[in-house]
Design a protein around this motif. Sequence first.
Motif, PDB file in Angstrom:
ATOM      1  N   THR A  93      18.250  -4.267  -1.667  1.00 45.87           N
ATOM      2  CA  THR A  93      16.567  -3.913  -2.107  1.00 45.87           C
ATOM      3  C   THR A  93      15.718  -4.586  -3.036  1.00 45.87           C
ATOM      4  OG1 THR A  93      15.221  -2.668  -1.526  1.00 45.87           O
ATOM      5  CG2 THR A  93      17.192  -1.468  -2.583  1.00 45.87           C
ATOM      6  N   ILE A 121      15.109   2.191  -0.506  1.00 46.56           N
ATOM      7  CA  ILE A 121      16.507   3.004  -1.269  1.00 46.56           C
ATOM      8  C   ILE A 121      15.854   4.351  -0.664  1.00 46.56           C
ATOM      9  CG2 ILE A 121      16.711   4.643  -3.283  1.00 46.56           C
ATOM     10  CD1 ILE A 121      16.455   2.137  -4.723  1.00 46.56           C
ATOM     11  N   ASN A 171      13.491  -1.430  -8.938  1.00 45.49           N
ATOM     12  CA  ASN A 171      14.606  -0.603  -7.646  1.00 45.49           C
ATOM     13  C   ASN A 171      15.472  -1.714  -7.220  1.00 45.49           C
ATOM     14  OD1 ASN A 171      11.973   1.169  -7.318  1.00 45.49           O
ATOM     15  ND2 ASN A 171      11.266  -0.948  -6.627  1.00 45.49           N
ATOM     16  N   THR A 172      15.784  -2.302  -7.182  1.00 45.02           N
ATOM     17  CA  THR A 172      17.151  -3.018  -7.635  1.00 45.02           C
ATOM     18  C   THR A 172      17.971  -2.700  -8.559  1.00 45.02           C
ATOM     19  OG1 THR A 172      16.427  -5.507  -7.034  1.00 45.02           O
ATOM     20  CG2 THR A 172      18.348  -5.404  -7.429  1.00 45.02           C
ATOM     21  N   LYS A 197      24.715   2.587  -5.573  1.00 45.93           N
ATOM     22  CA  LYS A 197      25.979   1.986  -4.986  1.00 45.93           C
ATOM     23  C   LYS A 197      27.276   2.470  -6.498  1.00 45.93           C
ATOM     24  CE  LYS A 197      24.034  -2.341  -3.141  1.00 45.93           C
ATOM     25  NZ  LYS A 197      24.306  -4.081  -3.645  1.00 45.93           N
ATOM     26  N   ALA A 222      22.451   4.406  -0.548  1.00 47.78           N
ATOM     27  CA  ALA A 222      21.695   3.339  -0.825  1.00 47.78           C
ATOM     28  C   ALA A 222      22.332   1.866  -0.238  1.00 47.78           C
ATOM     29  CB  ALA A 222      22.164   2.148  -2.558  1.00 47.78           C
ATOM     30  N   SER A 237      22.436   0.205   4.662  1.00 46.04           N
ATOM     31  CA  SER A 237      22.682   1.366   3.878  1.00 46.04           C
ATOM     32  C   SER A 237      24.992  -0.090   3.475  1.00 46.04           C
ATOM     33  CB  SER A 237      23.507   2.444   4.713  1.00 46.04           C
ATOM     34  OG  SER A 237      22.445   2.314   5.867  1.00 46.04           O
ATOM     35  N   SER A 261      17.560  -4.264   3.283  1.00 50.33           N
ATOM     36  CA  SER A 261      17.252  -3.226   3.026  1.00 50.33           C
ATOM     37  C   SER A 261      17.767  -1.895   3.334  1.00 50.33           C
ATOM     38  CB  SER A 261      15.550  -2.744   2.414  1.00 50.33           C
ATOM     39  OG  SER A 261      15.196  -3.112   1.127  1.00 50.33           O
ATOM     40  N   ASP A 308      10.936   0.462  -3.731  1.00 53.11           N
ATOM     41  CA  ASP A 308      11.426   1.693  -3.806  1.00 53.11           C
ATOM     42  C   ASP A 308      11.816   1.799  -2.616  1.00 53.11           C
ATOM     43  OD1 ASP A 308       9.174   2.386  -3.002  1.00 53.11           O
ATOM     44  OD2 ASP A 308       8.327   3.699  -3.825  1.00 53.11           O
ATOM     45  N   ASN A 321      18.592   1.059  -7.326  1.00 52.07           N
ATOM     46  CA  ASN A 321      19.605   0.723  -6.532  1.00 52.07           C
ATOM     47  C   ASN A 321      21.527   0.499  -6.423  1.00 52.07           C
ATOM     48  OD1 ASN A 321      19.992   0.894  -3.097  1.00 52.07           O
ATOM     49  ND2 ASN A 321      20.753  -1.132  -3.872  1.00 52.07           N
TER      50      ASN A 321
END
Length: 226
Positions: free
Chosen positions: A215, A221, A197-198, A205, A211, A36, A33, A218, A201
Amino acid sequence: MKSIKQTFKIFFEIILAFVILILIYAFSVFGLSKISVNTGVTQKEEVEIFIKTNGVHTDIVVPIKNEIKDWSKEIKFNQTKSKDSLMNYIAIGWGDKGFYLNTPQWSDLKASTAFRAATGLSTSAMHTTFCKSVSESESCKRILVSKENYQKLVIFINDSFQRDSNKKLQCISGRGYAKNDSFYEAKGSYSLFRTCNTWANDALKQANQKAAFWTPYDGGIFCHYQ
């Protein structure tokens, strides 16, 4: 006596393996997570979008209508046209269908719902909510993207909806938390490795925005938008 020891040994090994898997998952959540992606992207700031969390779940908030996409042509809610015209944004999220429809509050969560969601055994749904305005805060971050990247985001979101043989969205009739939201059938299954959340994310992306490498929560992110 020997068989009892063997049984105990097997039981201990199973428990140990389970604990190791949990630790690996926890370290992966924290480590991946923080990595970056798309941090060096430069672009024209042409379309305003938001990422919004309720503390658990992340939505992507986009304009209801612009030259690239008019979401109101396909996504509806139970309001009069006069009130509909006052809405400017739509929050869109992907998630486990059982959680969405049967767990409006955490107190409503059933063990069977949690098990099916964690193991990917249930289906998914899209949740859409119309908003008059969106205010930036710690739980809602404003992002300006280029038209080209917004088009990529639109394609990603569109492809997450399940459509019928006539290529129309499949609304889950009579389900919603309020008058300004609705649910639709979605593609894919929720699991510990692919959460709401994936999905959000992955949407960032695809739109070449900041992103996490991966992850499920939340914070993975929002830590990239401090």
